[in-house]
Design an enzyme around this catalytic site. Structure first.
Site, PDB file in Angstrom:
ATOM      1  N   GLU A  44      -3.936   9.033  -3.071  1.00  0.00           N
ATOM      2  CA  GLU A  44      -3.972   7.700  -2.469  1.00  0.00           C
ATOM      3  C   GLU A  44      -4.887   7.693  -1.245  1.00  0.00           C
ATOM      4  OE1 GLU A  44      -0.757   4.516  -0.531  1.00  0.00           O
ATOM      5  OE2 GLU A  44      -0.232   6.633  -0.698  1.00  0.00           O
ATOM      6  N   LYS A 131      -2.749  -1.850  -5.014  1.00  0.00           N
ATOM      7  CA  LYS A 131      -1.334  -1.649  -4.684  1.00  0.00           C
ATOM      8  C   LYS A 131      -0.651  -2.999  -4.481  1.00  0.00           C
ATOM      9  CE  LYS A 131       1.389   1.458  -1.740  1.00  0.00           C
ATOM     10  NZ  LYS A 131       1.305   2.458  -0.648  1.00  0.00           N
ATOM     11  N   CYS A 165       1.808   5.575  -4.769  1.00  0.00           N
ATOM     12  CA  CYS A 165       2.838   5.948  -3.803  1.00  0.00           C
ATOM     13  C   CYS A 165       4.150   5.219  -4.101  1.00  0.00           C
ATOM     14  CB  CYS A 165       2.331   5.716  -2.374  1.00  0.00           C
ATOM     15  SG  CYS A 165       3.106   6.810  -1.144  1.00  0.00           S
TER      16      CYS A 165
END
Length: 307
Positions: A44, A131, A165
């Protein structure tokens, strides 16, 4: 039956910025070739950086000028998609024959997104996932993605998709991706805690898919010559923990900790069917008469011009 080689590249963003980090990625070309990797997953926010410990001088109800300056510096390290950095990554994919999943900070006008780029050795940049929900104070600096960037990409290793994540903790997102037929779940992250492995094993076991999680490795503040509030200056900022898992949630390689490196494993697509014999989370083990999920995949914009 298909045998493929998948890998997680565990490195960290360089303090000198995006250009130096990109050079470090490209330096792994020979190792990726030697491994014969069909898929390489990277952490990430690798290009653009994860500003661990930074608060951007923001407090409830007010923000200080130095925080705006810090954000300006951070935004300068973000990348355009497509742009020169993605062109370099396309070259790496073409030369190695590997599909790449790369965590980046993507510039979209004046908004930054934490994104995962999908890069094919044949067609180059082929998809982007933004995200959906930045975690905690990440919301100060990153925008939210929408349902238009939930791609699944065909590769020699199988269908790949990504959750970044703590998106991996979102049950409905997982369900949507399972329904898209993910064979290899890609999990770029900066979560280096022991509990992360527990979550990764659960997702591989729940989705009955192979899973590749790539985490950044960052040295201790003392080694890096930085100061991070409320952090042990001798403890790595990110200790890594990249791992490759089977569709039954068993560890195939890793976790790799406290060092950089390319973590590699061979996967066999036949294991997917065997694993789903008794549990297919969106198939024979689902109950559509009781539960349904609707996913809105339309791109969302704040201004729509109609003529």
């Amino acid at each position: 039956m298909t045998i493929s080689t998948v890998a997680a590249l565990q490195i960290g963003s360089h303090p000198e910025g995006t250009a130096t980090t990109l050079a470090r990625i490209l330096a792994y070309e020979a190792e990726i070739k030697q491994a014969g990797a069909d898929l390489v997953v990277m952490p990430e926010a690798l290009l653009g950086g994860y500003p661990k410990g930074e608060n951007f001088s923001t407090y409830v109800g007010y923000r200080l000028p130095e925080g705006r300056a810090a954000f300006e510096r951070y935004a300068a390290n973000a990348i355009d998609v497509p742009g020169p950095e993605t062109a370099e990554l396309e070259g790496l994919a073409a030369r190695t024959g590997a599909h790449l999943v790369v965590g980046v900070i993507e510039r979209d006008g004046s908004t930054l997104h934490c994104s995962a780029l999908f890069i094919s050795p044949e067609t180059g940049l082929c998809a982007t996932h933004r995200k959906l929900m930045p975690t905690g104070s990440e919301r100060l600096i990153w925008g939210q993605g929408d349902g238009s960037t939930l791609p699944v990409v065909e590769t020699p290793a199988g269908k790949i998709g990504a959750a970044i994540c703590w998106e991996n903790h979102m049950p409905l997102l997982r369900t949507a991706m399972y329904a898209k037929g993910v064979d290899v779940w890609c999990a770029p992250t900066v979560d280096e805690r022991d509990n992360w492995l527990i979550s990764m094993r659960h997702i591989a076991h729940e989705g009955r898919c192979f899973l590749v999680s790539a985490c950044q490795y960052q040295p201790s503040p003392r080694e890096a010559g930085v100061s991070v509030p409320h952090w042990d200056e001798d403890r790595p900022l990110m200790q890594g923990g990249s791992v490759i898992l089977s569709p039954m949630g068993e560890v195939m390689a890793g976790p790799l900790k406290n060092q950089e490196g390319l973590l590699v494993a061979q996967i066999d697509s036949a294991e997917l069917i065997k694993a789903r014999y008794d549990f297919d989370v969106v198939g024979h083990y689902s109950r559509p008469d009781v539960f349904t999920l609707t996913v809105d995949e339309r791109a969302k914009t704040s201004v729509v011009f109609k003529k």
